[in-house]
Scaffold this motif. Structure first.
Motif, PDB file in Angstrom:
ATOM      1  N   ASP A 110       0.813  -1.225   0.000  1.00 19.40           N
ATOM      2  CA  ASP A 110       0.000   0.000   0.000  1.00 19.40           C
ATOM      3  C   ASP A 110       0.846   1.276   0.000  1.00 19.40           C
ATOM      4  OD1 ASP A 110      -2.390  -1.442   0.054  1.00 19.40           O
ATOM      5  OD2 ASP A 110      -2.354  -1.590   2.246  1.00 19.40           O
ATOM      6  N   VAL A 111       2.144   1.137  -0.143  1.00 21.09           N
ATOM      7  CA  VAL A 111       3.040   2.294  -0.134  1.00 21.09           C
ATOM      8  C   VAL A 111       3.228   2.796  -1.559  1.00 21.09           C
ATOM      9  CG1 VAL A 111       5.349   3.130   0.451  1.00 21.09           C
ATOM     10  CG2 VAL A 111       4.204   1.454   1.928  1.00 21.09           C
ATOM     11  N   THR A 112       2.948   4.069  -1.791  1.00 26.57           N
ATOM     12  CA  THR A 112       3.043   4.627  -3.140  1.00 26.57           C
ATOM     13  C   THR A 112       4.492   4.859  -3.541  1.00 26.57           C
ATOM     14  OG1 THR A 112       2.795   6.866  -2.262  1.00 26.57           O
ATOM     15  CG2 THR A 112       0.789   5.719  -2.959  1.00 26.57           C
ATOM     16  N   ASP A 113       4.711   4.977  -4.837  1.00 28.17           N
ATOM     17  CA  ASP A 113       6.062   5.040  -5.393  1.00 28.17           C
ATOM     18  C   ASP A 113       6.948   6.113  -4.760  1.00 28.17           C
ATOM     19  OD1 ASP A 113       7.927   4.047  -7.570  1.00 28.17           O
ATOM     20  OD2 ASP A 113       7.852   6.184  -8.047  1.00 28.17           O
ATOM     21  N   PRO A 114       6.478   7.336  -4.509  1.00 31.27           N
ATOM     22  CA  PRO A 114       7.383   8.344  -3.934  1.00 31.27           C
ATOM     23  C   PRO A 114       7.932   7.967  -2.567  1.00 31.27           C
ATOM     24  CG  PRO A 114       5.415   9.373  -4.841  1.00 31.27           C
ATOM     25  CD  PRO A 114       5.156   7.902  -4.828  1.00 31.27           C
ATOM     26  N   HIS A 115       7.270   7.042  -1.893  1.00 24.62           N
ATOM     27  CA  HIS A 115       7.686   6.660  -0.544  1.00 24.62           C
ATOM     28  C   HIS A 115       8.381   5.297  -0.496  1.00 24.62           C
ATOM     29  CE1 HIS A 115       5.451  10.071   0.969  1.00 24.62           C
ATOM     30  NE2 HIS A 115       4.392   9.656   0.283  1.00 24.62           N
ATOM     31  N   ARG A 116       8.747   4.778  -1.659  1.00 24.57           N
ATOM     32  CA  ARG A 116       9.383   3.457  -1.722  1.00 24.57           C
ATOM     33  C   ARG A 116      10.903   3.574  -1.843  1.00 24.57           C
ATOM     34  NH1 ARG A 116       5.364  -0.533  -2.802  1.00 24.57           N
ATOM     35  NH2 ARG A 116       6.960  -1.984  -3.551  1.00 24.57           N
ATOM     36  N   THR A 117      11.469   4.656  -1.341  1.00 28.92           N
ATOM     37  CA  THR A 117      12.917   4.850  -1.421  1.00 28.92           C
ATOM     38  C   THR A 117      13.643   3.848  -0.515  1.00 28.92           C
ATOM     39  OG1 THR A 117      12.727   6.579   0.258  1.00 28.92           O
ATOM     40  CG2 THR A 117      12.777   7.281  -2.048  1.00 28.92           C
ATOM     41  N   ALA A 118      14.809   3.441  -0.962  1.00 28.08           N
ATOM     42  CA  ALA A 118      15.577   2.425  -0.243  1.00 28.08           C
ATOM     43  C   ALA A 118      17.038   2.529  -0.666  1.00 28.08           C
ATOM     44  CB  ALA A 118      15.034   1.031  -0.551  1.00 28.08           C
ATOM     45  N   ARG A 119      17.864   1.767   0.004  1.00 26.52           N
ATOM     46  CA  ARG A 119      19.276   1.721  -0.363  1.00 26.52           C
ATOM     47  C   ARG A 119      19.849   0.361   0.031  1.00 26.52           C
ATOM     48  NH1 ARG A 119      18.242   4.327   4.080  1.00 26.52           N
ATOM     49  NH2 ARG A 119      19.427   3.963   5.978  1.00 26.52           N
ATOM     50  N   PHE A 120      20.734  -0.135  -0.799  1.00 27.62           N
ATOM     51  CA  PHE A 120      21.575  -1.252  -0.411  1.00 27.62           C
ATOM     52  C   PHE A 120      22.762  -0.699   0.367  1.00 27.62           C
ATOM     53  CE2 PHE A 120      19.974  -3.978  -4.076  1.00 27.62           C
ATOM     54  CZ  PHE A 120      19.424  -4.944  -3.247  1.00 27.62           C
TER      55      PHE A 120
END
Length: 208
Positions: A110-120
């Motif tokens: 349910d998380v929209t694309d602008p809030h799907r930030t991540a990092r390895f």
């Protein structure tokens, strides 16, 4: 000094071994990774740095060679940096990597694309038998896709879209050419950051 100095690569993971052999050839001429046949310690650290040092210390003591160990994982901003150091066990204790990825996708459904930030993130520890220790930690930023795409690399690679791609060419890491992924990865960045440590160690070995 021999033409190539050896360090032990403290992992039994064949995918990581292949990646480190490739990137060592790029950034560490004069060094060759040796295979590791020793024990796998309990990774009970609370940070990537702690776990990398745990593994490198055990491998250096077992092998009598400088040891390189990494601890890596996926950090999702909306989850406060989780799975983080628990990336390999996110769905349980069996290291079911596909289940880890699928659970994460469900949690973010349910998380929209602008809030799907991540990092390895990758922490690399270089430890010598004499007790010298060096650590570098690097990141690879991007965002998470809603569905899996591609089948190369680790399962999290198939949902990670790195920053910096051209509009219309938003591919997951698992869709990239293998060697291109190796050159761009968080592990490659961390190993490059450790080059000065390896250079210092080369000087020590040359003296004797």
């Amino acid at each position: 000094m021999t033409e190539h100095n050896a360090f032990v690569l403290a992992t039994h993971n064949a995918t990581k071994v292949a990646e480190y052999h490739y990137i060592t050839g790029l950034v560490l001429p004069g060094w060759t990774p040796a295979s590791y046949d020793g024990p796998e310690p309990v990774e009970d650290g609370l940070s990537f740095r702690d776990n990398a040092l745990i593994k490198a210390r055990v491998a250096a003591a077992h092998s009598g060679l400088p040891a390189l160990a990494d601890d890596s994982g996926l950090c999702v901003d909306v989850l406060g940096g989780a799975p983080g150091v628990f990336s390999a066990f996110w769905a349980g204790h069996r290291k079911d990597l596909t289940a880890n990825r699928n659970l994460l996708l469900d949690q973010l459904s349910d998380v929209t694309d602008p809030h799907r930030t991540a990092r390895f993130t990758s922490a690399l520890a270089l430890v010598t038998p004499g007790g010298a220790e060096y650590v570098a930690e690097e990141h690879w930023s991007g965002r998470l896709a809603a569905t899996s795409a591609g089948d190369d690399g680790f399962p999290y690679d198939s949902i990670f879209i790195p920053d910096g791609q051209r509009p219309g060419y938003q591919f997951t890491v698992a869709e990239w050419d293998t060697e291109y992924r190796y050159r761009k990865s968080h592990r490659a960045r961390a190993l490059a950051a450790l080059v000065p440590a390896f250079e210092a160690l080369t000087d020590v070995l040359a003296r004797g």
